[in-house]
Write a protein that holds these residues in place. Structure first.
Motif, PDB file in Angstrom:
ATOM      1  N   ASP A  46      48.653  49.861  43.891  1.00 30.11           N
ATOM      2  CA  ASP A  46      49.491  49.514  42.735  1.00 30.11           C
ATOM      3  C   ASP A  46      49.410  48.028  42.426  1.00 30.11           C
ATOM      4  O   ASP A  46      49.433  47.621  41.261  1.00 30.11           O
ATOM      5  N   LYS A  47      49.300  47.200  43.456  1.00 28.02           N
ATOM      6  CA  LYS A  47      49.169  45.755  43.249  1.00 28.02           C
ATOM      7  C   LYS A  47      47.889  45.439  42.479  1.00 28.02           C
ATOM      8  O   LYS A  47      47.875  44.561  41.614  1.00 28.02           O
ATOM      9  N   LEU A  48      46.819  46.156  42.791  1.00 29.16           N
ATOM     10  CA  LEU A  48      45.560  45.973  42.077  1.00 29.16           C
ATOM     11  C   LEU A  48      45.744  46.326  40.605  1.00 29.16           C
ATOM     12  O   LEU A  48      45.304  45.590  39.721  1.00 29.16           O
ATOM     13  N   TYR A  49      46.424  47.414  40.336  1.00 28.16           N
ATOM     14  CA  TYR A  49      46.633  47.843  38.956  1.00 28.16           C
ATOM     15  C   TYR A  49      47.588  46.915  38.201  1.00 28.16           C
ATOM     16  O   TYR A  49      47.434  46.712  36.995  1.00 28.16           O
ATOM     17  N   ARG A  50      48.544  46.330  38.901  1.00 24.06           N
ATOM     18  CA  ARG A  50      49.422  45.359  38.241  1.00 24.06           C
ATOM     19  C   ARG A  50      48.632  44.108  37.841  1.00 24.06           C
ATOM     20  O   ARG A  50      48.843  43.551  36.763  1.00 24.06           O
ATOM     21  N   LYS A  91      43.604  39.937  49.528  1.00 23.88           N
ATOM     22  CA  LYS A  91      43.622  38.474  49.398  1.00 23.88           C
ATOM     23  C   LYS A  91      43.289  38.064  47.960  1.00 23.88           C
ATOM     24  O   LYS A  91      43.937  37.183  47.388  1.00 23.88           O
ATOM     25  N   PHE A  92      42.302  38.717  47.373  1.00 21.76           N
ATOM     26  CA  PHE A  92      41.912  38.468  45.989  1.00 21.76           C
ATOM     27  C   PHE A  92      43.094  38.692  45.039  1.00 21.76           C
ATOM     28  O   PHE A  92      43.358  37.880  44.150  1.00 21.76           O
ATOM     29  N   ILE A  93      43.796  39.778  45.237  1.00 21.12           N
ATOM     30  CA  ILE A  93      44.942  40.105  44.379  1.00 21.12           C
ATOM     31  C   ILE A  93      46.009  39.020  44.489  1.00 21.12           C
ATOM     32  O   ILE A  93      46.514  38.522  43.478  1.00 21.12           O
ATOM     33  N   GLN A  94      46.352  38.653  45.713  1.00 18.51           N
ATOM     34  CA  GLN A  94      47.386  37.642  45.932  1.00 18.51           C
ATOM     35  C   GLN A  94      46.999  36.300  45.317  1.00 18.51           C
ATOM     36  O   GLN A  94      47.787  35.691  44.597  1.00 18.51           O
ATOM     37  N   ASP A 101      50.176  33.079  37.724  1.00 16.97           N
ATOM     38  CA  ASP A 101      51.552  32.593  37.619  1.00 16.97           C
ATOM     39  C   ASP A 101      51.574  31.129  37.187  1.00 16.97           C
ATOM     40  O   ASP A 101      52.430  30.715  36.404  1.00 16.97           O
ATOM     41  N   LYS A 102      50.629  30.354  37.692  1.00 17.03           N
ATOM     42  CA  LYS A 102      50.560  28.926  37.365  1.00 17.03           C
ATOM     43  C   LYS A 102      50.030  28.687  35.960  1.00 17.03           C
ATOM     44  O   LYS A 102      50.438  27.743  35.285  1.00 17.03           O
ATOM     45  N   ILE A 113      38.558  37.523  36.614  1.00 20.43           N
ATOM     46  CA  ILE A 113      39.294  38.605  37.271  1.00 20.43           C
ATOM     47  C   ILE A 113      38.789  39.948  36.769  1.00 20.43           C
ATOM     48  O   ILE A 113      38.550  40.869  37.560  1.00 20.43           O
ATOM     49  N   ILE A 114      38.616  40.059  35.455  1.00 20.24           N
ATOM     50  CA  ILE A 114      38.109  41.317  34.887  1.00 20.24           C
ATOM     51  C   ILE A 114      36.737  41.646  35.459  1.00 20.24           C
ATOM     52  O   ILE A 114      36.460  42.794  35.837  1.00 20.24           O
ATOM     53  N   SER A 115      35.882  40.650  35.547  1.00 21.34           N
ATOM     54  CA  SER A 115      34.547  40.864  36.112  1.00 21.34           C
ATOM     55  C   SER A 115      34.648  41.337  37.565  1.00 21.34           C
ATOM     56  O   SER A 115      33.938  42.271  37.979  1.00 21.34           O
ATOM     57  N   SER A 116      35.538  40.729  38.334  1.00 16.51           N
ATOM     58  CA  SER A 116      35.720  41.127  39.736  1.00 16.51           C
ATOM     59  C   SER A 116      36.297  42.533  39.844  1.00 16.51           C
ATOM     60  O   SER A 116      35.914  43.303  40.734  1.00 16.51           O
ATOM     61  N   LEU A 117      37.210  42.874  38.951  1.00 14.02           N
ATOM     62  CA  LEU A 117      37.780  44.226  38.962  1.00 14.02           C
ATOM     63  C   LEU A 117      36.713  45.262  38.642  1.00 14.02           C
ATOM     64  O   LEU A 117      36.669  46.333  39.263  1.00 14.02           O
TER      65      LEU A 117
END
Length: 130
Positions: A46-50, A91-94, A101-102, A113-117
């Motif tokens: 779920d964290k990945l999907y968020r 770790k990637f997600i965090q 957030d920053k 991020i999209i490319s990594s996903l």
């Protein structure tokens, strides 16, 4: 009490959760099936999907994160160490949630991020759902 039929588990959990759960355990390691572990895997997924929801819809052009992709490949090349690969995903997600957030409007970060996903979808078969 430590066996199950996969068709029964699929009635309770999305197959992707089961895949994520099984990949989080090295294939040579003994493991005991537990519904609690599936719940933990569901929460991790779920964290990945968020994270995915935070960056979509954004530009779909690729901006590869070579370091991340290479670390996943290295883990898989190390005796198919999927448990290590999954820990790198955590770790990637965090890290990327912290970066978003920053600076939530950083388009280059979102592209990366999209490319990594997409890379995770292709190589591990996770995160492919909307």
């Amino acid at each position: 009490g430590n066996s199950f039929f996969i068709k029964d588990i699929f009635k309770l959990y999305n197959p992707e959760v089961v895949r994520f759960y099984l990949m989080s355990i090295h294939y040579r390691a003994d493991f005991n099936f537990a519904n609690e572990d599936l719940e933990v895997s569901k929460k991790r997924l779920d964290k990945l999907y968020r994270l995915k929801k935070r960056v979509y819809p954004s530009s779909h052009s690729k901006l590869p994160n070579k370091k991340f992709e290479d670390s996943i490949k290295d883990a898989l090349n190390d005796d198919l160490n999927t448990s290590k690969a999954i820990s790198l995903v955590d770790k990637f997600i965090q890290e990327n949630n912290d970066l978003l957030d920053k600076n939530p409007k950083d388009k280059a970060l979102k592209k990366q991020i999209i490319s990594s996903l997409r890379f995770l979808e292709d190589i591990l078969g996770i995160g492919y759902q909307d």
